[in-house]
Scaffold this active site. Sequence first.
Site, PDB file in Angstrom:
ATOM      1  N   ARG A  94       0.834  -1.207   0.000  1.00  0.00           N
ATOM      2  CA  ARG A  94       0.000   0.000   0.000  1.00  0.00           C
ATOM      3  C   ARG A  94       0.871   1.261   0.000  1.00  0.00           C
ATOM      4  NH1 ARG A  94      -4.780   1.502   4.326  1.00  0.00           N
ATOM      5  NH2 ARG A  94      -5.161   3.611   3.618  1.00  0.00           N
ATOM      6  N   ASN A 148     -10.635  -4.163  -1.368  1.00  0.00           N
ATOM      7  CA  ASN A 148     -10.579  -3.062  -2.323  1.00  0.00           C
ATOM      8  C   ASN A 148      -9.676  -3.352  -3.507  1.00  0.00           C
ATOM      9  OD1 ASN A 148     -12.273  -0.948  -1.510  1.00  0.00           O
ATOM     10  ND2 ASN A 148     -10.933  -0.528   0.236  1.00  0.00           N
ATOM     11  N   CYS A 170     -19.360  -1.919   0.877  1.00  0.00           N
ATOM     12  CA  CYS A 170     -18.483  -0.819   1.279  1.00  0.00           C
ATOM     13  C   CYS A 170     -19.181  -0.040   2.383  1.00  0.00           C
ATOM     14  CB  CYS A 170     -18.245   0.086   0.076  1.00  0.00           C
ATOM     15  SG  CYS A 170     -17.135   1.460   0.422  1.00  0.00           S
ATOM     16  N   HIS A 200     -16.820   3.847  -4.495  1.00  0.00           N
ATOM     17  CA  HIS A 200     -15.926   4.994  -4.317  1.00  0.00           C
ATOM     18  C   HIS A 200     -16.108   6.024  -5.437  1.00  0.00           C
ATOM     19  CE1 HIS A 200     -12.957   2.994  -1.243  1.00  0.00           C
ATOM     20  NE2 HIS A 200     -14.227   2.993  -0.851  1.00  0.00           N
ATOM     21  N   TYR A 254     -14.767  10.287  -1.617  1.00  0.00           N
ATOM     22  CA  TYR A 254     -13.705  10.001  -2.593  1.00  0.00           C
ATOM     23  C   TYR A 254     -13.769  10.909  -3.818  1.00  0.00           C
ATOM     24  CZ  TYR A 254     -12.091   5.955  -0.036  1.00  0.00           C
ATOM     25  OH  TYR A 254     -11.546   5.148   0.926  1.00  0.00           O
TER      26      TYR A 254
HETATM   27  C1  G6P Z   1     -12.798   3.840   3.682  1.00  0.00           C
HETATM   28  C2  G6P Z   1     -13.164   3.009   2.510  1.00  0.00           C
HETATM   29  C3  G6P Z   1     -12.645   1.634   2.606  1.00  0.00           C
HETATM   30  C4  G6P Z   1     -11.175   1.657   2.913  1.00  0.00           C
HETATM   31  C5  G6P Z   1     -10.880   2.435   4.155  1.00  0.00           C
HETATM   32  C6  G6P Z   1      -9.396   2.632   4.361  1.00  0.00           C
HETATM   33  O1  G6P Z   1     -13.683   3.699   4.648  1.00  0.00           O
HETATM   34  O2  G6P Z   1     -14.521   3.001   2.237  1.00  0.00           O
HETATM   35  O3  G6P Z   1     -12.882   1.002   1.388  1.00  0.00           O
HETATM   36  O4  G6P Z   1     -10.688   0.353   3.077  1.00  0.00           O
HETATM   37  O5  G6P Z   1     -11.478   3.661   4.125  1.00  0.00           O
HETATM   38  O6  G6P Z   1      -9.141   2.935   5.676  1.00  0.00           O
HETATM   39  P1  G6P Z   1      -7.677   2.918   6.300  1.00  0.00           P
HETATM   40  O7  G6P Z   1      -7.836   3.122   7.744  1.00  0.00           O
HETATM   41  O8  G6P Z   1      -7.067   1.603   5.926  1.00  0.00           O
HETATM   42  O9  G6P Z   1      -6.950   4.042   5.621  1.00  0.00           O
END
Ligand code: G6P
Length: 435
Positions: A94, A148, A170, A200, A254
């Site tokens: 990531r 995702n 989601c 998103h 998003y």
């Molecule tokens: C949001 C999205 C999710 C994503 C998450 C990431 O809620 O809808 O799809 O996985 O954020 O969160 P994080 O804490 O991993 O940055």
Amino acid sequence: MSLKVVIIGGGSSYTPEIIEGFIKRHRHFPVSTITLVDIDAGKEKLEIVGQFARRMIKKAGVPIELEWTIDRKEALIGADFVTTQIRVGGLSAREKDERIPLSHGVIGQETNGAGGIFKALRTIPVLMDICHDIQNICPDAWLINFTNPAGIVTEALLKYSPHRKVIGVCNIPFNMKNSVAEMMNCKAEEVQIEFVGMNHFVFGKRVWIKGEDMTDLVLDKLIHQKVDYSPANIVSLGWSKEFLQALGMLPNPYHQYYFQRDTVLVKDLQAFEENGTRAEVVRKVEKELFIQYRKEELNEKPKELENRGGAYYSDAACSLMESIYNNRGDIQTVNTLNNGSIPDLPHDAVIEVNAVITRDGPQPLTVGPLPPSVKGIILQMKAFEELVIRAARSGEYTHLYQAMVMNPLVQNEGVARQLVDELLEAHKEFLPQFN
Ligand code: G6P
């Protein structure tokens, strides 16, 4: 009667959230066995989360057996529902998805733009394998996917995997509903939002409260109250009155990457210099969470889990499973096949849409033609998603390059080439189809 749920990626720090979801719903959704599955590299976390989940269940006094394993095939035997919450390559992958684009002056985000493309390329083949196993071992099980980019992954599976009982979920539509309830001082159950678009990239087209169309009022509140319904991973910049009035719909958090691209880039570059990327922030949050999860006396989901962007995903996931199980026929927002709901999009495209949920799965409600204001960008985004899926399956450089250059966050032929080359090299371990 037995009711078994298998959680793939069970060693995730998010797991206590879904365990809480099963505990809360146990009366109507009497899960008897939960099996957490992870890979060998995640064994230690799996053990910690497993022990903690057992303490949560014991404290709640519900008759759920919880076990954990790294043998996925064994775990799938007898499963009724399988959920997937995996991150192929972990947080280091990531971090690369976020850092490399930023270093080229392009937004670096794990589900959008260049980062989202590479996350899809790493994830689709793994989820395909999981679907093959499900089809062979527990063909009647529903796969509920939160991995995702959830929309793209779900479309790839529904188009090309042998297992067709797949639904994507989601937390964004769920969060939007809750925020509207807060704004309008009512209960979330009294709010209905008609969604149009993809995961998103979904818009709230119309909002009803207790059956009355309140779209204009909600937009007005959004303009004047500057309400923030962003998850923890997105710092909201707010929306201008002109944008909201022209759009006439609720954007999702998003959308800032597309409609406030340059400002977001400046903000993200600054955050990157101060705190690193979101992956690095999440690494710290996770470290803290695991310190807590280890504590013998901890037997409830800690508040700090709300620092993760996906907080409350379990509400979306567990309500969906509960409705399938009870053949409820209620309406929930899911990622499923369009099947004519939006006539401008292919029937086999996956959209994020309100659907009637029964034991046969989701039946999408008709949305109708795309509103002219967003028709162009939705068609472009869907075409882009199709290009990503084709690249993930073919492993062809040209297919990948096309997806990269056509993404609205990139759209620069030279930069696209550099991003493709650097990210392919950085992730080569997890991209066997390109080697
Ligand atoms: C949001 C999205 C999710 C994503 C998450 C990431 O809620 O809808 O799809 O996985 O954020 O969160 P994080 O804490 O991993 O940055």
